[in-house]
Motif scaffolding. Structure first.
Motif, PDB file in Angstrom:
ATOM      1  N   UNK A  27       0.853  -1.038  -0.166  1.00  0.00           N
ATOM      2  CA  UNK A  27      -0.090  -0.051   0.065  1.00  0.00           C
ATOM      3  C   UNK A  27       0.777   1.492  -0.055  1.00  0.00           C
ATOM      4  N   UNK A  28       1.876   1.320   0.750  1.00  0.00           N
ATOM      5  CA  UNK A  28       2.676   2.419   1.141  1.00  0.00           C
ATOM      6  C   UNK A  28       3.670   2.771  -0.407  1.00  0.00           C
ATOM      7  N   UNK A  29       3.920   1.628  -1.020  1.00  0.00           N
ATOM      8  CA  UNK A  29       4.758   1.650  -2.464  1.00  0.00           C
ATOM      9  C   UNK A  29       3.755   2.205  -3.379  1.00  0.00           C
ATOM     10  N   UNK A  30       2.404   1.894  -3.466  1.00  0.00           N
ATOM     11  CA  UNK A  30       1.406   2.446  -4.328  1.00  0.00           C
ATOM     12  C   UNK A  30       1.289   3.679  -4.079  1.00  0.00           C
ATOM     13  N   UNK A  31       1.196   4.220  -3.039  1.00  0.00           N
ATOM     14  CA  UNK A  31       0.950   5.613  -2.499  1.00  0.00           C
ATOM     15  C   UNK A  31       2.069   6.307  -2.855  1.00  0.00           C
ATOM     16  N   UNK A  32       3.538   6.084  -2.530  1.00  0.00           N
ATOM     17  CA  UNK A  32       4.625   6.708  -2.748  1.00  0.00           C
ATOM     18  C   UNK A  32       4.598   6.740  -4.386  1.00  0.00           C
ATOM     19  N   UNK A  33       4.602   5.897  -5.169  1.00  0.00           N
ATOM     20  CA  UNK A  33       4.557   5.813  -6.799  1.00  0.00           C
ATOM     21  C   UNK A  33       3.416   7.291  -7.266  1.00  0.00           C
ATOM     22  N   UNK A  34       2.564   7.581  -6.183  1.00  0.00           N
ATOM     23  CA  UNK A  34       1.792   8.502  -6.698  1.00  0.00           C
ATOM     24  C   UNK A  34       2.060   9.945  -5.984  1.00  0.00           C
TER      25      UNK A  34
END
Length: 144
Positions: free
Chosen positions: A127-134
């Motif tokens: 989840x954190x990786x997805x958010x950080x990619x955004x």
């Protein structure tokens, strides 16, 4: 002779007026979540409990984030029904997000709780990786 009131009873007594005046979801938060996340939703880095402000709304904005929220230890062990969990989650979103998150329903909670999650820490990292990619950065999570 002094008599001690058990902490759980004391919390229940203190929360009782909240049920009538401010809502059952808030009292359930106090009784089942505030012990770790605190009354201000700040959590504790030392205890490995992430903060809600600046994070919970972003997490709830992702499909996998909503599933993650249903599998955190406090939700799993809360001894609440799906409708009550939805109410508490919506209380949390109302208190510590920008208000743009879709509210949880009893049906969604039931569906997401039924999804097998082998490792909640790994799911949070995704989840954190997805958010950080955004370009969205949320509260630290100190688990390995």
């Amino acid at each position: 002779m002094r008599r001690c009131i058990p902490p759980a009873l004391l919390l229940a007594l203190l929360a009782a007026p909240l049920q009538a005046g401010e809502g059952k979801a808030r009292s359930d938060y106090i009784l089942r979540c505030a012990g770790c996340h605190g009354m201000t939703g700040e959590g504790t880095v030392e205890g490995g409990v992430p903060a809600f402000p600046g994070s919970v709304g972003a997490i709830a904005g992702l499909d996998e984030g909503r599933t993650y929220m249903m599998h955190v230890p406090g939700v799993v062990g809360a001894s609440l029904g799906n409708a009550q969990i939805a109410e508490v989650m919506n209380y949390i979103l109302g208190e510590w997000s920008d208000g743009s998150s879709t509210p949880f329903t009893e049906e969604e909670v039931a569906r997401r709780r039924a999804i097998p999650v082998a490792d909640v820490v790994t799911l949070r990292r995704a989840v954190v990786a997805t958010l950080e990619a955004e370009g969205i950065y949320i509260a630290d999570y100190p688990w390995p």
